[in-house]
Design a protein around this motif. Structure first.
Motif, PDB file in Angstrom:
ATOM      1  N   VAL A   1      31.735  63.297  61.065  1.00  0.00           N
ATOM      2  CA  VAL A   1      32.339  62.136  60.409  1.00  0.00           C
ATOM      3  C   VAL A   1      32.372  60.909  61.330  1.00  0.00           C
ATOM      4  O   VAL A   1      31.761  59.880  61.039  1.00  0.00           O
ATOM      5  CB  VAL A   1      33.780  62.471  59.939  1.00  0.00           C
ATOM      6  CG1 VAL A   1      34.450  61.256  59.312  1.00  0.00           C
ATOM      7  CG2 VAL A   1      33.750  63.626  58.932  1.00  0.00           C
ATOM      8  N   SER A   2      33.093  61.019  62.475  1.00  0.00           N
ATOM      9  CA  SER A   2      33.187  59.859  63.373  1.00  0.00           C
ATOM     10  C   SER A   2      31.974  59.878  64.303  1.00  0.00           C
ATOM     11  O   SER A   2      32.061  60.317  65.446  1.00  0.00           O
ATOM     12  CB  SER A   2      34.499  59.861  64.156  1.00  0.00           C
ATOM     13  OG  SER A   2      35.026  61.159  64.272  1.00  0.00           O
ATOM     14  N   VAL A   3      30.879  59.404  63.768  1.00  0.00           N
ATOM     15  CA  VAL A   3      29.618  59.458  64.512  1.00  0.00           C
ATOM     16  C   VAL A   3      29.480  58.176  65.338  1.00  0.00           C
ATOM     17  O   VAL A   3      29.569  57.069  64.802  1.00  0.00           O
ATOM     18  CB  VAL A   3      28.427  59.583  63.538  1.00  0.00           C
ATOM     19  CG1 VAL A   3      27.147  59.799  64.314  1.00  0.00           C
ATOM     20  CG2 VAL A   3      28.651  60.718  62.550  1.00  0.00           C
ATOM     21  N   HIS A   4      29.276  58.315  66.645  1.00  0.00           N
ATOM     22  CA  HIS A   4      29.181  57.150  67.533  1.00  0.00           C
ATOM     23  C   HIS A   4      27.976  56.288  67.169  1.00  0.00           C
ATOM     24  O   HIS A   4      26.928  56.800  66.741  1.00  0.00           O
ATOM     25  CB  HIS A   4      29.049  57.637  68.981  1.00  0.00           C
ATOM     26  CG  HIS A   4      29.234  56.547  69.988  1.00  0.00           C
ATOM     27  ND1 HIS A   4      28.201  55.734  70.398  1.00  0.00           N
ATOM     28  CD2 HIS A   4      30.330  56.121  70.655  1.00  0.00           C
ATOM     29  CE1 HIS A   4      28.656  54.863  71.283  1.00  0.00           C
ATOM     30  NE2 HIS A   4      29.949  55.070  71.448  1.00  0.00           N
ATOM     31  N   ALA A   5      28.134  54.966  67.367  1.00  0.00           N
ATOM     32  CA  ALA A   5      27.063  54.021  67.035  1.00  0.00           C
ATOM     33  C   ALA A   5      25.753  54.367  67.743  1.00  0.00           C
ATOM     34  O   ALA A   5      24.662  54.092  67.218  1.00  0.00           O
ATOM     35  CB  ALA A   5      27.504  52.606  67.413  1.00  0.00           C
ATOM     36  N   GLY A   6      25.849  54.994  68.926  1.00  0.00           N
ATOM     37  CA  GLY A   6      24.640  55.332  69.681  1.00  0.00           C
ATOM     38  C   GLY A   6      23.658  56.192  68.896  1.00  0.00           C
ATOM     39  O   GLY A   6      22.445  56.145  69.137  1.00  0.00           O
TER      40      GLY A   6
END
Ligand code: UDP
Length: 382
Positions: free
Chosen positions: A149-154
């Motif tokens: 869900v909280s996938v880093h922008a990288g």
């Protein structure tokens, strides 16, 4: 040229991952195994730990430092994660390290030529896209996202040909980061085939294979590949309540945790394992899973249909996993040892509630994701 046995033209794949945690390797290996199952020797997959193989300090130390940095009460990681979680910052940081890291990254890609390049890590993608431009690489580049869900922008630096994500929430995150919809596929997390196969194993058989008792529930505890989080206090708190259950802890690669648990004086039977390669069988044997909110472990537990007690989450990337589990009624968030122990006792005392939670957990499973991912990667055309 075609592979004699399969009649398929061989393809070389470069799978880039790193041993920062256990999940990246486990996922890359799962897809590699699936490709071998589907395409035999025609799928030539090379797995490379990108940070180690860059042979450049400090990158080559990342796998060793990761559990330490993440474990420092999570504060430095939490701050660093959130400060860096926007596309401009990702590009800025990647641009800042490029003069130092770029030559080793380019050299790595030159030494590992492939028909298809796949990243299973969130950090190096912007730099990989710089390197591809510099080397004028035209082979397809896919990113297999490994957070729910909280996938880093990288993970979502625009410019790759395919972004494989596990959930609709992750797809929304990719869109917000600027990835175009036609490049995104919502498929699921890659998990080892053993988890699908273990569904044919009865709980009785799984317990017999593991020498576990048949006459009481089994509570399985695991803190990811590195045995992270306060597992000793959690075990102590559960054991103090003297549940009529068999407790099993898998310490993973955390030797200190393993030894601490082996010498722990608790009033109930406690079975301790180090790193195991048959975690699918352990999950099959269990009735409840007490775990850190790691995306791989959760995806595996969904396939096993296990009710979950989440005792910890890595700040940043694993925070969204808590919501995913709790909002879908697949488990409870119990970040204090006493709360985790209460949640376990509650589930043990209420089999109907446990069964309902198990069904919700199973409803989140994507058991065929790995096969679908393998097929998508195979179909990428130059
Ligand atoms: N794992 C394993 N054996 C162990 C402990 C963990 O195979 O003894 C695997 C687990 O099944 C999962 C991965 O390691 O696939 C852990 O990934 P997760 O995303 O849950 O956490 P991480 O270790 O990456 O923080």
């Amino acid at each position: 040229m075609t592979d004699a046995a399969s009649g398929i033209t061989p393809k070389r794949f470069l799978f880039l991952f790193s041993d920062t945690g256990g999940g990246h390797r486990a996922s890359a290996q799962a897809v590699k195994d699936e490709m071998a199952r589907l395409y035999g020797d025609a799928a030539v997959v090379e797995m490379v730990d990108i940070f180690v193989e860059m042979r450049r300090w400090p990158f080559d130390r990342f796998p060793q430092w990761y559990p330490i940095v993440v474990g420092l009460n999570g504060i430095p990681w939490h701050v660093g994660y959130h400060l860096s979680d926007t596309m401009p910052v990702v590009k800025l940081l990647s641009g800042a390290v490029w003069p130092y890291a770029g030559p080793s990254l380019c050299s790595l890609l030159e030494h590992h030529p492939a028909d298809v390049m796949v990243s299973f890590h969130g950090v190096p993608n912007a730099a990989l896209l710089f390197a591809r431009r510099k080397l004028a690489l035209r082979n397809p580049f896919a990113i297999v996202t490994l957070d729910l869900v909280s996938v880093h922008a990288g993970w979502f630096t625009p410019g790759a040909h395919l972004y494989i994500v596990p959930t609709e929430a992750a797809r929304q995150r990719a869109l917000r980061a600027g990835v175009t919809p036609q490049h995104i596929r919502v498929i699921g997390m890659p998990t080892r085939r053993a988890f699908v196969e273990a569904r044919d194993l009865s709980q009785t058989k799984a317990r017999a294979l593991l020498n576990l008792p048949q006459d009481r529930p089994v509570v399985l505890m695991v803190g990811g590949g590195e045995g992270m989080g306060p597992l000793v206090p959690v075990v102590r708190a559960i054991a103090r309540r003297k549940p009529n259950a068999h407790l099993v802890v898998i310490a993973g690669r955390n030797q200190a945790l393993y030894h601490a648990l082996r010498t722990l004086d608790v009033p109930v039977p406690l079975h301790v394992e180090g790193f195991v390669s048959n975690i699918a069988v352990w999950m099959r044997a269990a009735d409840v899973l007490v775990t850190k909110a790691g995306p791989n472990t959760l995806s595996e537990a969904f396939i096993a249909g296990l009710p979950l007690v989440l005792y910890a989450a890595i700040p940043g990337q694993e925070e969204g996993n808590i919501l995913h589990v709790v909002e879908n009624h697949a488990g409870v968030w119990a970040p204090k040892p006493e709360a985790a122990a209460d949640a376990v006792m509650d589930l043990l005392a209420h089999p109907a509630q446990r069964a309902a939670m198990a069904a919700c957990s199973q409803a989140l499973a994507r058991p065929h994701a790995t096969e679908e991912i393998a097929r998508h990667l195979w179909d990428l055309q130059r």
